[in-house]
Scaffold this active site. Structure first.
Site: not given
Length: 510
Positions: A276, A281, A288, A299, A358, A360, A362
């Protein structure tokens, strides 16, 4: 650049700037651990200093002593190993790794450092070498960032990033196995430092395109032949990668999938690593809170770990074909951003309803797993800073490992243990799959709050090719250290996962 070598010379005779030896906590107070090889007058002097400064010998305690009689080194550093005796010869590898890292962190500006810690076997020697290299890490700002304002500061930064010459005194001899262990530690250490640099790079300098450029640059500079290909936003749309294009559609920095490949002649196995790589993010439209964004440059730590592991496997010339898929996107709010309730179609044709922008990671991993499965590798592992639920369940030092095959999941957990990276097996209960049902698409990408780490794993499992052993490593906690450094772990990007992946690949070498 930090270098590693091994010797069996008497530690007191080594002409180093600093000699590192172990200290232990005993019922009678602090004392020296075995393996130091120092003359009696040096031992008496150091024992007196330990008592005088009320040392404990506990892990992460470091005491520096100068002008020790009978020792050529300018100074001696005593690093805590915890409970022990003056006759104990073996210590857990994680203790040795942490003690070496804590010691080197205090003297990484020196030109030469020797370590004389208890190394009765090659595994202990490897742990000491690994920890010593890791402890020398400082973020290399010379790459993407603007030049510093003063020449003096630049010079100091170059000296700090150069790293010391490290010599590890081996209690396991100086044969091929010992030399290979130290050489491996150097390759792993350099690759892990690169991963740490990537994680620590500010997000206005590291975005999908610049990440891809950094990978190509590092691969071209490597001693190994690593091929790199990049799918840009147009290729991703054309290829049906709806998960990653949906995540990236709100950003001015479009997404990328970078494929890194190491292809030795006559490989004994073919494996795939998927990372990933959300370079920042914000949460997208499900934005967030301000405090939740402070560390979100990390991230992309999964992609960094995958890139570094492929690099290390290639530079070690492992007889395993390794392909890394870096799924890179920036998750931002805008007029073009993905919305809750949107439905996208993944690489394999699966339609997915978006419930929370949020969640995202996956989505980009799902496309990466589809792409990896198309090559039918012997196994697939994905690595991601995926869920806050992992941190709630396991804390900031231990990763969660899920998989579609219990035996393979155990291999991953064991590899993490060998690499000194904490991991714990987690289930994928089939009864939780119903949380992902939706009338709008083939699957929803998220369940409710309960079991969030597990439902994320169940979602990812949907995109793994039939019959392929797969494991998912959630590193949301251990990927980034917000607190002070400890043991061999620095503040900031930790490089967690690189050692686990490399050890796992080595296990497929036969």
């Amino acid at each position: 650049m930090t270098t590693l070598s091994v010797t069996t010379r008497t530690p007191a005779e080594l002409p180093a700037d600093t000699l590192v030896v172990g200290s232990v906590s005993t019922p009678d107070g602090p004392d020296l651990a075995t393996g130091h090889g120092l003359p009696r007058k040096a031992v008496v002097h150091l024992q007196a200093v330990l008592a005088d400064v009320e040392a404990t010998g506990r892990p992460d305690e470091v005491v520096r002593v100068v002008a020790v009689p009978g020792v050529k080194a300018t100074s001696v550093v005593l690093t805590g190993l915890g409970e022990g005796t003056t006759r104990r010869t073996a210590y857990p590898h994680e203790v040795l790794r942490g003690a070496a890292g804590a010691a080197l962190r205090t003297v990484r500006g020196k030109k030469s450092v020797a370590l004389a810690l208890p190394t009765p076997d090659v595994e202990s020697l490897s742990a000491v070498a690994d920890g010593a290299f890791a402890g020398c890490y400082t973020y290399d700002r010379s790459g993407p960032l603007p030049a510093r304002r003063t020449g003096a500061t630049k010079g100091a930064a170059r000296a700090a990033s150069a790293g010391p010459r490290i010599t590890v005194v081996s209690g396991a001899g100086q044969g091929k196995a010992a030399k290979d262990a130290v050489a491996r530690a150097a390759v792993l250490g350099a690759a892990r430092d690169w991963a740490r640099d990537l994680v620590n790079t500010p997000p206005n300098y590291l975005f999908p395109a610049s990440f891809a450029d950094a990978v190509k640059k590092r691969a071209s500079a490597s001693t190994a032949k690593i091929s790199v290909s990049v799918l840009d936003e147009k290729a991703l749309v054309k290829g049906g990668f709806g998960g990653i294009t949906g995540v990236g559609q709100g950003s001015a920095n479009p997404p990328r999938i970078v494929t890194m490949s190491w292809a030795p002649s006559a490989p004994k196995a073919s494996v795939a690593l998927v990372g990933k790589g959300i370079t920042f993010d914000s949460g997208g439209l499900n934005i967030k809170p301000a405090t939740g964004m402070v560390t979100m440059k990390c991230d992309m730590a999964g992609a960094a770990a995958v890139a570094a592991a492929v690099l290390a496997a290639a530079e070690l010339d492992l007889p395993v074909a390794v392909t890394g898929y870096l799924c890179l996107a920036e998750n931002m709010p805008s007029g073009t951003a993905q919305r809750p309730s949107d439905v996208v179609v993944m690489r394999d044709g699966t339609s997915v309803e978006i419930l929370d922008t949020d969640a995202e990671g996956r989505m980009v991993l799902g496309d990466g797993l589809c792409l990896a499965s198309e090559k039918h590798p012997d196994w697939i592992v994905d690595v991601a800073t995926l869920t806050g639920a992992q941190v709630v369940a396991l804390g900031t030092d231990i990763a969660g490992v899920m998989g579609n095959d219990d035996t393979f999941r155990s291999r991953v957990v064991d590899a993490a243990g060998s690499a000194g990276e904490g991991a714990w097996p987690m289930p994928l209960p089939v009864e939780l799959r119903k949380k992902l049902e939706t009338p709008t698409a083939d699957i929803a990408h998220k369940g409710d709050r309960d079991g969030g780490m597990l439902t994320a794993g169940l979602f990812l499992q949907e995109f793994v090719g039939e019959g392929i052993p797969w494991a998912h490593i959630d590193i949301a906690g251990p990927a980034f250290n917000e607190k002070g450094p400890k043991g061999a772990t620095p503040k900031g990007g930790t490089g967690f996962g690189v050692g686990t992946l490399l050890t796992l690949v080595e296990g497929s070498a036969g």
